[in-house]
Design a protein around this motif. Structure first.
Motif, short mmCIF file in Angstrom:
data_model
loop_
_atom_site.label_atom_id
_atom_site.label_comp_id
_atom_site.label_asym_id
_atom_site.label_seq_id
_atom_site.Cartn_x
_atom_site.Cartn_y
_atom_site.Cartn_z
N THR A 184 1.83 -10.98 3.09
CA THR A 184 1.22 -9.67 2.81
C THR A 184 0.39 -9.29 4.03
OG1 THR A 184 1.17 -10.05 0.43
CG2 THR A 184 -0.31 -8.35 1.32
N ALA A 185 0.78 -8.18 4.62
CA ALA A 185 0.16 -7.79 5.89
C ALA A 185 -0.35 -6.35 5.82
CB ALA A 185 1.16 -7.92 7.03
N SER A 244 -0.31 -1.65 2.75
CA SER A 244 0.11 -3.00 3.13
C SER A 244 1.59 -3.16 2.84
CB SER A 244 -0.69 -4.06 2.37
OG SER A 244 -0.43 -3.97 0.96
N VAL A 245 2.17 -4.18 3.43
CA VAL A 245 3.57 -4.52 3.15
C VAL A 245 3.65 -6.01 2.87
CG1 VAL A 245 4.55 -2.66 4.54
CG2 VAL A 245 4.05 -4.86 5.61
N THR A 246 4.64 -6.37 2.07
CA THR A 246 4.91 -7.79 1.83
C THR A 246 6.29 -8.11 2.37
OG1 THR A 246 3.51 -7.86 -0.14
CG2 THR A 246 5.15 -9.61 0.10
N ILE A 247 6.31 -9.02 3.31
CA ILE A 247 7.57 -9.42 3.95
C ILE A 247 7.99 -10.74 3.35
CG2 ILE A 247 8.67 -10.03 6.13
CD1 ILE A 247 6.53 -8.22 7.47
N LEU A 304 -1.21 -7.97 12.87
CA LEU A 304 -1.22 -7.65 11.45
C LEU A 304 -2.41 -8.38 10.81
CD1 LEU A 304 2.60 -7.79 10.63
CD2 LEU A 304 1.18 -5.83 11.24
N GLN A 305 -2.97 -7.75 9.78
CA GLN A 305 -4.26 -8.20 9.27
C GLN A 305 -4.19 -8.61 7.81
OE1 GLN A 305 -6.71 -4.77 10.01
NE2 GLN A 305 -6.95 -5.21 12.20
N ASP A 306 -5.24 -9.34 7.39
CA ASP A 306 -5.39 -9.61 5.96
C ASP A 306 -6.20 -8.49 5.33
OD1 ASP A 306 -8.10 -10.04 6.58
OD2 ASP A 306 -7.90 -12.22 6.60
#
Length: 906
Positions: free
Chosen positions: A484-485, A375-378, A424-426
């Motif tokens: 968070t994606a 995952s990534v946090t933008i 993009l997902q949870d």
């Protein structure tokens, strides 16, 4: 009374006697015709038999099923093994073994019984091979070892290079090699150039065209078939007099046929393993992209006839690209292609593709974020809404009063067209739905009336349109923070060499409303500016949002959404260190099964499939031969004729007027070169003018004739017409290059190769002249070359220069060196040796000759194998003609079998 013992086993090792009825009968049946179905390959004692429903037969020693106590789910559906021993009065044993299947239990009757079926193991395991890929025959080390491409194209004969598949000029390929790699003309180069001048590691769009095509030996296929069946727990030998296999090894029926040089090709072709030199490239994101966009650059709108203003802000289309923070356009060669990186904001508002990666090779790719994070946090993502509908300039926006939710997407584009839209997902795998956390200034000019300010909005009178002439900006942007994606792991695409790939990201509204304040009327400032006169607050539905710019404020954050295109399956070979596994490649590139291929061979060469047993070697035998070739020996059966049975002489089958042998048409150019509806190598011959019936034999295969190329090539690419590239550089030929999947199943002879072939690889040439004012009229062009360059002169590891010059191991042809032609009819209309396999076959004789039916009594030993029935029989008390047994049916009593014979007479 018949004396025999039946033993049954569930594991093929431990056998127990089954109980028999006191007067147990055993049937005998063979039929030499209509036996191209595996189900018709019968051992002589193939039969349904009833066994008594005794305690022993229901016990775990035999069938392990009791009709009174067992559950229906435990019905014995699996295969059992059996041994059948038949004793004559002298105590001599005739033994058979095979597979036993329980069909039913019948009880609550005067004579309860178990119905079972006995059949030979060859037909049993061949039936199972219906779903077994042909690659399963090729388990030898030569075909299961990984070889580097550099070694693969070199000479293996004499042990020069392990895994080398090259041949020797002027030399026949090794006839004992089950698989070789000859030159297969894919685009009619032999016709246009006169020799095997070039071949392609990869050609055209997709991963379906390559020169590395395996040619399978027919004789070794049959030999390996015996080994495969033997591995299924029975000893099997394949015998064929026609092909010189098994008992007839080295002594074929017709030496001029040279069956050791007979091969077949199918859709199989070589692949390189995905785990080595994994094809991959990454496309980089920009600081801003447009996902939702329409043209607003005309004063006459689509939905509103007379608009207050027009705008070309961010153009009129979706915008994607390959950015990465460059300050100006940069072109470069890369490991698997070429790339252009461009600036984030369009310098040309109509340029919808801002950079790309253009791969030179094709492969199946799994898409993932660069580095493959879970995952990534933008930190922040903005959605600029400068206008609603077509001319409602946004002067303010409210995050707190906005009910709409938004899903962030990553877009994948091929040649400017969206290929994938990836939500993009949870953490649960559901598409994210985000609510805004605040608002921010937008980036279009709505406040600067000076000459330095962009004229992003043009009033209908031609003046600059603004909200006001003061202030630092206008709130027309929604903020989304700390996102968070998760990127889905199952997104795959087919990467096509020569196409240009770009990416973007964008927020798209799901449902709800966005609260904005928009300009209702404009008023002149007395100069060249029209500014807001009145405004009002509105709740806009998602369909009214027609121009949306999505931004990530920093390149570090935007780069978290860079997309990597990583190979997820094996691909076509290209680099010197690519690994090729022949068996794996075959398994992946053809759906042909062992069963299908065996039947295709049999039908092509008019062979029957016969079961036999060699008592000397204790081997089950699968006989693959035309009946007229399988027959040998003679015997006078005068004394065996059953005088108690009448003799019947009949006309036989329906007489044949015309015999047609019809090859499959796979739509290759030479399959029907003159477009007369007759496939190459096919024929129709008159057999009996007085007959009324035609016999059409339609094959599910064809022959190799000249080339497997497609139709004539007529397209003239722009860069050829302009003189930017030659036809050789573009890989053009007189005909379209065949797809490997379209080759079909074709039979051919292999002859020596007399030339060295250049194996070309694809390369991307890019054009930095975006005006296309020079000869090159496209942004990129995929060419084919032998050279390695554009990486300091050494290339990127591709097979190139002298390493890419290969002597293919032979060349395919339809006629061997002794004139034996796989066509049924040659170009002069003459029939060939191949045609005689059908014209002299007993199926045709059966239709045109008389048939005799009579009774015969033979000793049990006569029916233990096929030798007796494959003889030419004579019986002057029955007929003065030779007798060729068609079928025999009857029952076994004591030492004798009482048969009804149906036979041809000449």
């Amino acid at each position: 009374m018949l004396d025999f013992v039946l033993k049954v086993s569930s594991d093929g090792i431990n056998y127990n006697n089954a109980d028999l009825f006191p007067d147990q009968e055993l049937d005998f049946e063979i039929d030499f015709y209509d036996s191209l179905s595996i189900d018709s390959i019968k051992m002589p004692f193939f039969t349904d038999i009833k066994l008594p429903l005794t305690t022993n037969n229901q016990s775990s020693n035999v069938f392990n099923f009791n009709v009174d106590t067992s559950s229906g789910a435990d019905f014995p559906r699996s295969d059992f093994f059996f041994e059948l021993n038949i004793f004559d009065e002298a105590g001599v044993v005739t033994s058979l073994s095979g597979i036993l299947n329980v069909r039913s239990f019948e009880y609550n009757s005067s004579e309860p019984y178990i119905q079972v079926e006995l059949k030979d193991q060859i037909s049993h395991y061949l039936s199972k091979s219906k779903n077994v890929n042909i690659s399963e025959l090729y388990t030898q080390t030569d075909y299961t070892t990984d070889y580097q491409l550099l070694n693969f194209v070199r000479l293996a004969q004499g042990g020069t290079v392990a895994g080398g598949q090259a041949g020797v000029i002027g030399a026949h390929p090794d006839p004992d090699a089950a698989i070789i790699f000859p030159y297969v003309d894919m685009n009619n180069d032999l016709d246009s150039a006169g020799y095997a001048q070039r071949a392609f590691m990869e050609y055209g769009t997709g991963r379906g065209r390559t020169a590395f095509v395996p040619a399978f030996s027919v004789t070794k296929f049959l030999e390996y078939l015996g080994e495969y069946l033997t591995a299924q727990t029975i000893d099997v030998r394949v015998d064929s007099k026609l092909f010189g296999v098994g008992e007839f090894d080295g002594n074929p029926y017709d030496s001029t046929m040279a069956p050791e040089r007979l091969r077949f090709i199918n859709t199989s072709h070589m692949l390189a393993k995905q785990s080595v030199n994994t094809r991959t490239f990454t496309v980089e994101q920009a600081l801003a992209w447009v996902g939702t966009n329409i043209s607003m650059n005309e004063i006459y709108g689509t939905f509103k006839e007379n608009k207050d203003f027009r705008t070309n802000y961010w153009g009129s289309m979706e915008i994607s690209g390959n950015a990465g923070g460059v300050s100006s356009d940069i072109w470069a060669q890369a490991n698997w292609g070429a790339k252009r990186n461009s600036t984030s904001y369009p310098t040309n508002s109509n340029d919808s593709v801002r950079g790309w990666f253009c791969p030179k090779i094709s492969y199946k790719a799994n898409l993932r974020l660069n580095g493959n994070p879970t995952s990534v946090t933008i930190a922040r993502m903005d959605l600029e809404i400068p206008v609603t509908n077509e001319d409602e300039m946004v002067s303010d926006i409210s995050a707190s009063n906005t009910t709409a939710t938004f899903t962030p997407y990553v877009g994948i584009y091929e040649d400017g067209m969206m290929l994938k839209k990836i939500a993009l997902q949870d953490s649960n795998g559901d598409a994210l739905e985000l609510s805004p956390t605040g608002r921010a200034f937008g980036n279009s000019n709505k406040t600067d009336s000076s000459s330095l300010g962009n004229q992003d909005y043009i009033h209908s009178n031609g003046d600059k349109a603004l909200v006001n002439e003061t202030g630092s900006g206008i709130f027309d942007t929604l903020k989304f923070e700390n996102i968070t994606a998760y990127f889905p792991s199952d997104v795959d695409i087919e990467v096509n060499g020569g196409s240009r790939y770009s990416v973007n990201y964008f927020l798209e509204p799901v449902d709800g409303t966005v609260q904005v304040t928009t300009v209702d009327t404009f008023v002149s400032n007395g100069g060249t500016v029209m500014k807001m006169a009145t405004e009002s607050v509105k709740d806009k539905e998602v369909y009214e949002l027609k121009k949306l710019i999505t931004r990530i404020p920093t390149l570090t954050e935007a780069a978290k959404l860079d997309v990597t295109f990583r190979a997820s399956e094996d691909f076509l070979p290209h680099n010197t260190t690519d690994l090729i596994n022949i068996q794996d490649s075959i398994a992946q590139t053809t759906t042909d099964t062992i069963y299908d291929t065996l039947l295709a061979i049999c039908k092509r060469f008019n062979c029957n499939l016969l079961y036999d047993y060699d008592t000397a070697t204790s081997e089950h035998i699968l006989r693959v031969d035309p009946l007229h070739i399988a027959r040998s020996g003679s015997e006078n059966v005068y004394s065996m004729a059953d005088d108690a049975v009448s003799i019947k002489l009949s006309e036989g089958g329906s007489k044949v007027k015309n015999l047609s042998l019809i090859n499959e048409d796979y739509d290759a150019y030479y399959d029907d070169e003159d477009n007369d509806g007759v496939t190459v190598g096919s024929t129709t011959q008159s057999i009996n003018e007085d007959a009324a019936k035609d016999l059409d034999v339609k094959f599910d295969s064809s022959i190799f004739f000249k080339s497997v190329c497609g139709e004539e090539a007529v397209d003239r690419p722009a860069n050829l017409e302009s003189g930017a590239f030659s036809s050789e550089q573009l890989g053009l030929a007189s005909n379209i290059h065949a797809l490997n999947k379209d080759i079909g199943l074709r039979f051919a002879f292999v002859q020596p190769q007399n030339y060295t072939t250049n194996i070309l690889h694809p390369f991307i040439v890019y054009n930095e002249d975006i005006t296309f004012s020079g000869n090159m009229k496209t942004e990129t062009e995929r060419i084919y070359t032998l050279e390695a360059y554009d990486n300091g002169g050494s290339g990127f590891g591709e097979l190139s220069n002298n390493n890419a010059r290969m002597i293919f191991n032979g060349q395919l042809t339809h006629v061997n060196g002794q004139g034996w032609d796989l066509r049924a009819e040659d170009e002069d209309g003459n029939t060939t040796d191949y045609y005689e396999l059908y014209s002299e076959g007993e199926a045709l004789l059966m239709a045109n000759n008389s048939v005799i039916e009579f009774g015969m009594v033979v000793t049990v030993d006569k029916v233990a194998n096929l030798d007796f029935f494959l003889q030419t029989l004579t019986a002057p008390n029955i007929t003065p003609n030779n007798i060729f047994v068609k079928s025999a049916k009857g029952k076994v009593y004591g030492d004798f079998v009482y048969l009804t014979i149906e036979a041809l007479i000449d």
